[in-house]
Scaffold this active site. Structure first.
Site, PDB file in Angstrom:
ATOM      1  CB  THR A 121      -0.900  -0.010   1.260  1.00  0.00           C
ATOM      2  OG1 THR A 121      -1.500   1.274   1.427  1.00  0.00           O
ATOM      3  CG2 THR A 121      -0.100  -0.303   2.532  1.00  0.00           C
ATOM      4  CD  GLU A 123      -3.294   3.464   4.553  1.00  0.00           C
ATOM      5  OE1 GLU A 123      -2.997   3.102   5.702  1.00  0.00           O
ATOM      6  OE2 GLU A 123      -4.454   3.515   4.131  1.00  0.00           O
ATOM      7  CE  LYS A 152       0.175  -4.644   2.913  1.00  0.00           C
ATOM      8  NZ  LYS A 152      -0.182  -5.976   2.343  1.00  0.00           N
TER       9      LYS A 152
END
Ligand code: NAD
Ligand code: DAU
Length: 339
Positions: A121, A123, A152
């Protein structure tokens, strides 16, 4: 590739990717999914039994993973705990699945010499200021904000280390916010669409100025397949479709589609640590691998997504009450504050 394992293939993007593989390749697809609350068997309806085999299993279970990976030509890794709000409530499944699960898969692909693609991601890069032209690139330093994004980020680091230390043949991609069919009703767009279908006011965190860079899940799928087939080992590719919108604008478009006044929503308590803005520069993917998104018009894609939820109530209805009950508990815990 004769046999491709798709972890998390019963979730939102994983199931879109399985549909994409069946349509665009001749590969046999093995879905490995634990079927957490986020999975939906109906997302793979009519697919199992043909070129798609569905295995219920945990990516943290080395026995299951080794057995499946030993017969595979490639693994595309989508399985994760994926929702920021849940990670603020209880980070433990995020640490387990996103870190231990990725580690378990990496050890298996290392043992059997299998090609690996890690789905991650944007993010991991933290957030960007509002109102600037800045975008994330493959060189932006990691700076995750939430338990979700930090696990992640950790999983990305594991993949990079397994490439460098053990010569695993892996690529990575970091994508922006996806929308489209089969997305769980806990997420922003489907939550508000299904609220509107039910005649309930949408819920906006804070003032709604936070910006997300929206991409259709089909475009994410085509990008991942492009990287799987043509990407360079050890390389990271950012995936995005230039779809920046603030949350208030997305909500206004939805209210207009449903014929409601544009102020017909509730402001609810903001998410702690709420990232301000994401924006992706996907030049590398476009220039080096020739990928282009096909869902250029966000308003059109959003209207089609509304139609999908209107005509697939059987798919989302069983999860709606439990999801809203979870949000009510969360809202109470976050305090009485309606801003
Ligand atoms: P999702 O929550 O809809 O689906 C996750 C799937 O993983 C579910 O089917 C679930 O049952 C499965 N799963 C969870 N834990 C598991 C375990 N221990 N073993 C096996 N299966 C397990 O998630 P999503 O939105 O489809 O996201 C898929 C991937 O894409 C994630 O890695 C996420 O970080 C990444 N991603 C998502 C977005 C987005 O906008 N949703 C954007 C960029 C990247
Ligand atoms: O950027 C990629 C990420 O996008 C993925 O890695 C995550 O798995 C995915 O969930 C998504 O994360 P977000 O936190 O951005 O998505 P979410 O749908 O939860 O929220 C989108 C925006 O909408 C965010 O600014 C918070 C806001 N929001 C969300 C909900 C659920 C609201 O205003 N109201 C809501 O009810």
């Amino acid at each position: 590739m004769a046999k491709i394992v798709v972890t998390g293939g019963a979730g939102f993007i994983g199931s879109n990717f399985v549909h994409h593989l069946v349509e665009h390749t001749d590969s046999h697809v093995v879905v490995l999914d634990k079927f957490t609350y986020a999975a939906n068997e109906a997302s793979l309806m009519g697919m199992s039994g043909g070129r798609v085999t569905v295995v219920r299993g945990d990516i943290c279970d080395a026995n299951v993973v080794n057995e499946i990976v030993s017969h595979a030509d490639a693994v595309v890794h989508f399985a994760a705990e994926s929702h920021n709000d849940n990670s603020l409530e209880d980070p433990s499944p995020f640490v387990r699945t996103n870190l231990v699960g990725t580690y378990t898969l990496l050890e298996a692909v290392r043992r059997y010499g299998v090609r690996f693609h890690h789905v991650s991601t944007d993010e991991v890069y933290g957030d960007l200021p509002l109102g600037t032209p800045e975008k994330f690139t493959e060189y932006t330093p990691y700076n995750p904000s939430s338990p979700y994004s930090s696990t992640k980020a950790g999983s990305d680091m594991l993949v990079r280390a397994w490439v460098r230390s053990f010569g695993v043949s892996a690529t990575l991609s970091n994508c922006s916010n996806n929308y489209g069919p089969f997305q769980h009703v806990e997420k922003f767009i489907p939550r508000q669409i299904t609220n509107l279908i039910d005649g309930v006011k949408p819920k906006l965190y804070g003032a709604g100025h936070n910006v997300r860079d929206w991409i259709h899940a089909e475009d994410h799928s085509s990008a991942v397949l492009t990287i799987l087939e043509q990407g360079t080992t050890g390389q990271t590719y950012l995936i995005g479709a230039d779809g920046e919108q603030d949350n208030l604008s997305v909500l206004t478009t939805l209210l207009e589609i449903f014929g409601r006044p544009t102020d017909w929503f509730d402001h609810v308590t903001d998410r702690p640590g709420h990232d301000l803005r994401y924006a992706i520069d996907s030049t590398r993917l476009r220039q080096e691998l020739g990928w282009e998104p096909t869902h250029g018009d966000f308003a059109e894609g959003l209207a089609a997504t509304v139609d999908w939820y209107r005509t697939h109530e059987d798919w989302w209805r069983p999860q709606k009450d439990a999801t809203e009950a979870r949000y009510r508990v969360q809202e109470t815990k976050l305090g009485e504050g309606r801003r």
